[in-house]
Design an enzyme around this catalytic site. Structure first.
Site, PDB file in Angstrom:
ATOM      1  N   ARG A  47      73.776  54.626  35.733  1.00  0.00           N
ATOM      2  CA  ARG A  47      73.359  56.121  36.583  1.00  0.00           C
ATOM      3  C   ARG A  47      72.574  56.102  36.048  1.00  0.00           C
ATOM      4  O   ARG A  47      72.535  57.280  35.130  1.00  0.00           O
ATOM      5  CB  ARG A  47      74.108  57.016  36.961  1.00  0.00           C
ATOM      6  CG  ARG A  47      74.968  56.919  37.498  1.00  0.00           C
ATOM      7  CD  ARG A  47      75.953  57.966  38.185  1.00  0.00           C
ATOM      8  NE  ARG A  47      76.771  58.262  37.212  1.00  0.00           N
ATOM      9  CZ  ARG A  47      77.384  59.392  37.701  1.00  0.00           C
ATOM     10  NH1 ARG A  47      77.639  59.993  39.022  1.00  0.00           N
ATOM     11  NH2 ARG A  47      78.445  59.435  37.172  1.00  0.00           N
ATOM     12  N   PRO A  48      71.329  55.149  35.711  1.00  0.00           N
ATOM     13  CA  PRO A  48      70.057  55.533  34.231  1.00  0.00           C
ATOM     14  C   PRO A  48      69.151  56.470  34.900  1.00  0.00           C
ATOM     15  O   PRO A  48      68.986  56.732  35.682  1.00  0.00           O
ATOM     16  CB  PRO A  48      69.197  53.704  34.542  1.00  0.00           C
ATOM     17  CG  PRO A  48      69.524  53.544  36.180  1.00  0.00           C
ATOM     18  CD  PRO A  48      71.095  54.422  36.318  1.00  0.00           C
ATOM     19  N   ARG A  95      88.336  67.022  36.768  1.00  0.00           N
ATOM     20  CA  ARG A  95      86.568  67.245  36.003  1.00  0.00           C
ATOM     21  C   ARG A  95      85.845  67.887  37.801  1.00  0.00           C
ATOM     22  O   ARG A  95      85.431  68.698  37.561  1.00  0.00           O
ATOM     23  CB  ARG A  95      86.396  65.796  35.718  1.00  0.00           C
ATOM     24  CG  ARG A  95      86.660  65.056  34.650  1.00  0.00           C
ATOM     25  CD  ARG A  95      85.871  64.155  34.216  1.00  0.00           C
ATOM     26  NE  ARG A  95      84.382  64.344  34.271  1.00  0.00           N
ATOM     27  CZ  ARG A  95      83.538  63.525  35.505  1.00  0.00           C
ATOM     28  NH1 ARG A  95      83.985  62.416  35.900  1.00  0.00           N
ATOM     29  NH2 ARG A  95      82.277  63.231  35.224  1.00  0.00           N
ATOM     30  N   LYS A 101      81.281  71.720  41.898  1.00  0.00           N
ATOM     31  CA  LYS A 101      81.102  70.903  40.817  1.00  0.00           C
ATOM     32  C   LYS A 101      79.263  70.221  40.804  1.00  0.00           C
ATOM     33  O   LYS A 101      78.787  71.235  39.001  1.00  0.00           O
ATOM     34  CB  LYS A 101      81.728  69.789  40.058  1.00  0.00           C
ATOM     35  CG  LYS A 101      81.617  69.371  38.924  1.00  0.00           C
ATOM     36  CD  LYS A 101      82.425  68.219  38.647  1.00  0.00           C
ATOM     37  CE  LYS A 101      82.038  67.387  39.517  1.00  0.00           C
ATOM     38  NZ  LYS A 101      81.491  66.375  38.426  1.00  0.00           N
ATOM     39  N   ASN A 102      79.399  70.124  41.770  1.00  0.00           N
ATOM     40  CA  ASN A 102      77.941  68.980  41.741  1.00  0.00           C
ATOM     41  C   ASN A 102      76.480  70.055  41.566  1.00  0.00           C
ATOM     42  O   ASN A 102      75.626  69.981  41.426  1.00  0.00           O
ATOM     43  CB  ASN A 102      77.413  68.096  42.507  1.00  0.00           C
ATOM     44  CG  ASN A 102      78.135  66.943  41.627  1.00  0.00           C
ATOM     45  OD1 ASN A 102      78.904  67.093  40.994  1.00  0.00           O
ATOM     46  ND2 ASN A 102      78.860  66.035  43.047  1.00  0.00           N
ATOM     47  N   CYS A 124      79.437  55.092  32.624  1.00  0.00           N
ATOM     48  CA  CYS A 124      79.899  55.952  33.176  1.00  0.00           C
ATOM     49  C   CYS A 124      81.301  54.712  34.257  1.00  0.00           C
ATOM     50  O   CYS A 124      80.726  53.662  34.509  1.00  0.00           O
ATOM     51  CB  CYS A 124      78.702  55.965  34.614  1.00  0.00           C
ATOM     52  SG  CYS A 124      79.995  57.208  35.633  1.00  0.00           S
ATOM     53  N   ASP A 161      80.637  59.922  47.457  1.00  0.00           N
ATOM     54  CA  ASP A 161      82.215  60.762  47.029  1.00  0.00           C
ATOM     55  C   ASP A 161      83.666  61.330  47.922  1.00  0.00           C
ATOM     56  O   ASP A 161      83.928  61.436  47.572  1.00  0.00           O
ATOM     57  CB  ASP A 161      81.281  61.993  45.900  1.00  0.00           C
ATOM     58  CG  ASP A 161      80.950  61.783  44.889  1.00  0.00           C
ATOM     59  OD1 ASP A 161      80.857  60.823  44.163  1.00  0.00           O
ATOM     60  OD2 ASP A 161      79.978  62.667  44.332  1.00  0.00           O
ATOM     61  N   ASP A 205      65.802  56.441  34.118  1.00  0.00           N
ATOM     62  CA  ASP A 205      64.709  56.100  33.352  1.00  0.00           C
ATOM     63  C   ASP A 205      64.095  57.047  35.019  1.00  0.00           C
ATOM     64  O   ASP A 205      62.777  57.472  34.254  1.00  0.00           O
ATOM     65  CB  ASP A 205      64.126  54.712  34.116  1.00  0.00           C
ATOM     66  CG  ASP A 205      65.123  53.677  35.552  1.00  0.00           C
ATOM     67  OD1 ASP A 205      66.392  54.548  35.699  1.00  0.00           O
ATOM     68  OD2 ASP A 205      64.518  53.620  35.904  1.00  0.00           O
TER      69      ASP A 205
END
Length: 427
Positions: free
Chosen positions: A121-122, A405, A22-23, A116, A313, A124
């Protein structure tokens, strides 16, 4: 709402094939925006996040359809560069359209992703990097509005820059890598993420004509090109190391003898070391990884960190193994601040876990007891499935939309290995 019903106590035997990651699939679907030619991806997992990404690409004007066990994306017709909140609120990875849209079209408006469950999990670092490449960016009314600078020919093009992120960020590295592929000049990404999914994205971009060096290391150098094209052959999404690790943990807990086909040991070294320490026998082959386990595992302590260290994970899944292990283990979570939400649900199954900030101490018990539990995020749901496989009696796992997901037919694959598990619709 669907739930899983698991009756524990059965060891696992047979072969299970790992789906595409998925990632890796999500950024690679977004990378198709970088060219007007149709891009074919193979080994794309059938997951909710993938379906959400395809819906977003279609909203932008691209043609995106399942085709021959993969996906075909034609971003030639893209007419919009705006990703609205309604489409990005359910999936933080939607931010990955920012870099490709800005690089190819010179402008992009992407709604800030929603919150989340596993912590902040910014984005920026994404913004900081694109500003270094000359983009003018404002954040207002919940939207990131970005515009590339005009070059000498009156075109809006990003320019190369040396970018050092404040932290190792996978999606940040991926977004900046895609943006740099079409930027003018040379971009150097320092403190880049080294995850296999980042490397796989780089390989796709190279097949599309990008000039990239150093992927897989902390410094990636990109020589921008004027345009990209479709790969000559379909790009095959790398196997999902987290799905592979989840099945390995399931066997370590439940016992049995399973070949995890497609698993790549070089992507799982940290986990494999811990599973050996727990008492499992592992055989690494070109076709995959074979795991054999019997009796209670031994407790193993571990600390999460960026690749190639132990992945965050996999924290919840190995914690589930520790719940029925002999001894006591300490688990330190260094990546996300709220990633122990599965602990309360494991406690409902009879686990003995104490948490203090970013540390959990797990004292193994001989037997878990089935109960109704609730998934709180993607990997937490996988840990509850593993715990259910070894619990006495029946375990019901609710809110499995989290599981869907990131896992393509997990219950189908486990049932083929001998697990007593079924998906129950509604109720």
């Amino acid at each position: 709402m669907d739930h899983l019903l698991i009756r524990g106590g059965r060891p696992l035997h047979g072969t299970v094939r790992v789906s595409g990651a998925k990632n890796a699939a999500l950024p690679e679907l977004c990378a198709a925006l970088l060219t007007a030619e149709p891009v074919h991806l193979a080994n794309v997992p059938h997951l909710q996040d993938v379906r959400t990404t395809l819906k977003l690409l279609r909203h932008l004007g691209a043609e995106a359809e399942w085709e021959n066990e993969g996906v075909r994306i034609d971003a030639g017709p893209v007419a919009s560069t705006e990703a609205p909140y309604e489409l990005v609120k359910t999936m933080r990875a939607s931010i990955l359209v920012l870099g490709p849209l800005l690089a190819r079209f010179g402008t992009a408006t992407v709604s800030l992703p929603g919150g989340c469950a596993i912590g902040s999990r910014p984005v920026d670092q994404h913004i900081k990097g694109m500003q270094a490449m000359g983009a003018h960016i404002t954040v207002e009314h919940g939207n990131i509005r970005a515009e590339a600078p005009l070059n000498a020919h009156g075109q809006r093009r990003l320019h190369g820059a040396r970018i050092t992120t404040d932290m190792v960020t996978v999606t940040g590295t991926e977004n900046l890598l895609m943006a740099a592929a079409l930027a003018e000049g040379v971009t150097v990404l320092e403190n880049a993420a080294r995850e296999p999914e980042v490397t796989d994205l780089a390989e796709l971009l190279i097949a599309m004509g990008a000039q990239i060096e150093g992927h897989g290391s902390h410094r990636i150098t990109v020589h921008g090109v004027e345009r990209l094209h479709a790969p000559a052959t379909p790009h095959r999404v790398v196997a999902d190391r987290i799905e592979a690790g989840t099945f390995l943990c399931a066997v370590a807990a439940a016992g049995g003898d399973v070949m995890v086909a497609g698993a790549r040991a070089e992507h799982l070294d940290a986990l494999l070391d811990k599973l050996r320490e727990a008492g499992a026998t592992l055989g690494v082959q070109s076709a995959g990884i074979r795991i054999q386990a019997s009796g209670r595992p031994r407790a193993v302590s571990f600390r999460t960190s960026e690749f190639p260290a132990f992945p965050t994970d996999m924290q919840a899944q190995l914690m589930a193994v520790n719940c029925i292990a002999e001894g006591t283990a300490t688990v330190s979570e260094t990546i996300f601040e709220n990633r122990f939400m599965h602990v309360n649900e494991l406690l409902r199954l009879g686990a003995h876990i104490e948490t203090d900030g970013h540390t959990a101490v797990v004292t193994g018990v001989p037997q878990l007891s089935g109960a109704t539990v609730m998934a709180t995020d993607l990997r937490a749901s996988a840990s509850l499935v593993i715990a259910g496989l070894v619990a006495e009696g029946a375990t019901r796992v609710d809110r499995i939309y989290h599981l869907d997901r990131g896992y393509d037919g997990m219950e189908v694959k486990l049932r083929a290995l001998g697990a007593d598990i079924e998906r129950v619709a509604g109720g």
